[in-house]
Scaffold this motif. Structure first.
Motif, PDB file in Angstrom:
ATOM      1  N   LEU A 247       0.822  -1.206   0.000  1.00 52.94           N
ATOM      2  CA  LEU A 247       0.000   0.000   0.000  1.00 52.94           C
ATOM      3  C   LEU A 247       0.856   1.256   0.000  1.00 52.94           C
ATOM      4  O   LEU A 247       0.532   2.239  -0.690  1.00 52.94           O
ATOM      5  N   ALA A 248       1.949   1.251   0.768  1.00 53.70           N
ATOM      6  CA  ALA A 248       2.830   2.415   0.808  1.00 53.70           C
ATOM      7  C   ALA A 248       3.402   2.702  -0.570  1.00 53.70           C
ATOM      8  O   ALA A 248       3.502   3.861  -0.996  1.00 53.70           O
ATOM      9  N   ALA A 249       3.784   1.653  -1.288  1.00 53.39           N
ATOM     10  CA  ALA A 249       4.320   1.836  -2.635  1.00 53.39           C
ATOM     11  C   ALA A 249       3.239   2.297  -3.610  1.00 53.39           C
ATOM     12  O   ALA A 249       3.479   3.146  -4.474  1.00 53.39           O
ATOM     13  N   GLN A 250       2.036   1.741  -3.466  1.00 54.49           N
ATOM     14  CA  GLN A 250       0.939   2.116  -4.364  1.00 54.49           C
ATOM     15  C   GLN A 250       0.535   3.578  -4.194  1.00 54.49           C
ATOM     16  O   GLN A 250       0.003   4.185  -5.125  1.00 54.49           O
ATOM     17  N   ARG A 251       0.772   4.145  -3.024  1.00 61.22           N
ATOM     18  CA  ARG A 251       0.425   5.549  -2.792  1.00 61.22           C
ATOM     19  C   ARG A 251       1.445   6.507  -3.421  1.00 61.22           C
ATOM     20  O   ARG A 251       1.216   7.716  -3.439  1.00 61.22           O
TER      21      ARG A 251
ATOM     22  N   ILE B 287       5.910   3.028   6.526  1.00 62.21           N
ATOM     23  CA  ILE B 287       6.689   3.614   5.435  1.00 62.21           C
ATOM     24  C   ILE B 287       6.033   4.917   4.990  1.00 62.21           C
ATOM     25  O   ILE B 287       4.847   4.962   4.679  1.00 62.21           O
ATOM     26  N   ASP B 288       6.815   5.969   4.943  1.00 60.33           N
ATOM     27  CA  ASP B 288       6.334   7.295   4.567  1.00 60.33           C
ATOM     28  C   ASP B 288       6.351   7.420   3.041  1.00 60.33           C
ATOM     29  O   ASP B 288       7.410   7.528   2.426  1.00 60.33           O
ATOM     30  N   SER B 289       5.168   7.398   2.420  1.00 59.87           N
ATOM     31  CA  SER B 289       5.069   7.407   0.958  1.00 59.87           C
ATOM     32  C   SER B 289       5.577   8.717   0.357  1.00 59.87           C
ATOM     33  O   SER B 289       6.189   8.719  -0.719  1.00 59.87           O
TER      34      SER B 289
ATOM     35  N   LEU C  78       9.243   8.593   0.300  1.00 63.70           N
ATOM     36  CA  LEU C  78       9.665   7.654  -0.738  1.00 63.70           C
ATOM     37  C   LEU C  78       9.602   8.316  -2.111  1.00 63.70           C
ATOM     38  O   LEU C  78      10.525   8.172  -2.925  1.00 63.70           O
ATOM     39  N   ASP C  79       8.548   9.052  -2.386  1.00 59.04           N
ATOM     40  CA  ASP C  79       8.458   9.805  -3.637  1.00 59.04           C
ATOM     41  C   ASP C  79       9.616  10.795  -3.760  1.00 59.04           C
ATOM     42  O   ASP C  79      10.209  10.959  -4.836  1.00 59.04           O
ATOM     43  N   GLU C  80       9.944  11.462  -2.663  1.00 58.23           N
ATOM     44  CA  GLU C  80      11.049  12.421  -2.665  1.00 58.23           C
ATOM     45  C   GLU C  80      12.367  11.727  -2.993  1.00 58.23           C
ATOM     46  O   GLU C  80      13.198  12.248  -3.764  1.00 58.23           O
TER      47      GLU C  80
END
Length: 401
Positions: A37-41, A113-115, A118-120
């Motif tokens: 879910l964290a990755a999907q966000r 996990i902070d999505s 992760l994007d950053e």
């Protein structure tokens, strides 16, 4: 082949510290699913892959929308490195025609996990400001080591100088949540750290790794404080009766007949669910005419007098053709735990038993018998409306001047 950003989540079946750790639930969701879910966000991630040697983990991964790479047993033992699993996953993906440009390595043992972070990290690697980036938490702590004989030695400070926090530079502690790198360079080096290394700060509340039963219990207790509110997206609702539709008390007359108090608001909530085409089941271990009478009044399915609630739930799900992952179960006490652990959306009333609160993905702000069923109904209907809005086609409109 199209170059893409791929998140790979290694999740083997074996675990010494906590048996079947990657399938344990935090906030009502299996750890491997939380990583998915964290990755999907993340807007920057094109594909989510779980690398596993375990059929049950593979099934959960597919159920939550991830692709699966079947990992050979020799890469799933206690001594196998994460890098070996990642390289194997890249090999399999290449054979499938997936050209991975950026690899995001996520660890399921990090439940929060902070999505956004992760994007950053992905953007930092994509723009070539850094070759590899990892998550870390800032710390101003004085670190020590124990030398021979147990003597303590300062690591990051002069033991004779105790500067104030504002006069010190911070250090950074890896959280283990994610590592992002360019895939081609990673394959060449064979290690997650190479070239110019960058750090993405994450909030301290998310900096948790689960390796022990105590850490798992702490994560379960913290989940409702750390997790962001979610839109409840399900296809059916199953509820317990006592303590959910009622306040868990009963009035017993002199002839032995029982009476309970229910909420008209809950009745309206069930009615709205039925109108929206959402199946509802009342599931109770008690055999009591009041349960059947309430179910008839609400015009919903009922199963009562069942010793194994989970088995009855699974039988009903099979009969209706609704996957357990698409069911919300609302409970309040320990006899609901087996059902809560099987559905995709376990829900607890506000005054539920502590173990039920820890098992829930959503905790309602209403108590049993005080509008809890209506509160869940509103969340489910809002979720369906949001899903419909997201999938409905958009038409450009021209206004006539």
């Amino acid at each position: 082949m199209t170059a893409s950003v791929v998140a790979v989540i290694p999740a083997r079946g074996g675990s010494k510290g906590i048996e079947r750790k990657n399938l344990r639930r935090v906030g009502g969701i299996p750890l491997v699913a939380r990583a998915i879910l964290a990755a999907q966000r993340c807007a920057e991630i094109d594909r989510v892959v779980v690398s596993t040697d375990d059929p049950e983990i593979a099934g959960v991964a597919r159920e939550w929308g991830a692709d699966v790479v079947e990992r050979p047993s020799e890469l799933a033992g206690d001594t196998a490195s994460s890098e070996s699993a990642l390289i194997h996953a890249l090999d399999v993906l290449a054979a499938r025609g997936v050209d991975v440009s950026i690899l995001a390595f996520l660890q399921a043992t990090s439940p929060f996990i902070d999505s956004k972070a992760l994007d950053e990290a992905i953007c930092t690697v994509r723009t070539r400001r850094r070759d590899t980036v990892f998550s870390a938490v800032e710390t101003y702590g004085f670190l020590w080591s124990k030398g021979r004989g147990g003597s303590a030695d300062g690591i990051n400070h002069d033991i004779g100088v105790r500067p104030r926090r504002q006069d010190r530079d911070p250090h950074y502690l890896e959280t283990g949540a994610f590592y992002v790198m360019r895939a081609k360079a990673f394959r060449a080096v064979g290690h997650r750290f190479y070239g110019s290394i960058g750090i993405v700060d994450v909030p301290p509340r998310t900096a948790m790794e689960i390796d022990t039963p105590e850490e798992l219990a702490a994560a379960q207790a913290l989940a409702h404080l750390v997790d962001e509110p979610e839109v409840v997206d399900v296809d059916a609702v199953v509820t317990d009766f006592d303590g959910v539709h009622t306040d868990d008390t009963a009035i017993v007359g002199q002839n032995g007949e029982e009476a309970v108090r229910v909420s008209r608001s809950d009745g309206m909530g069930v009615s709205l669910l039925r109108r929206a085409g959402v199946p509802v089941l009342i599931l109770s271990t008690e055999t009591n005419p009041v349960v059947a009478a309430r179910a008839r009044k609400l015009r919903v399915d009922v199963r009562q007098g069942v010793e194994e609630k989970a088995a009855a739930l699974e039988e009903w799900a099979d009969a209706t053709g609704i996957p357990l992952s698409r069911i919300a179960y609302l409970g309040n006490d320990v006899n609901d735990l087996t059902c809560l652990q099987r559905v995709g959306w376990p829900v607890a009333v506000r005054d539920a038993h502590p173990l039920v609160l820890a098992a829930a993905r959503t905790v309602l702000d209403r108590p049993g018998g005080g509008g809890a069923v209506r509160a869940l109904a509103d969340l489910v209907l809002h979720g369906r409306a949001s899903a419909a809005s997201a999938t409905s086609p958009r038409h450009d409109r021209q206004e006539t001047p």
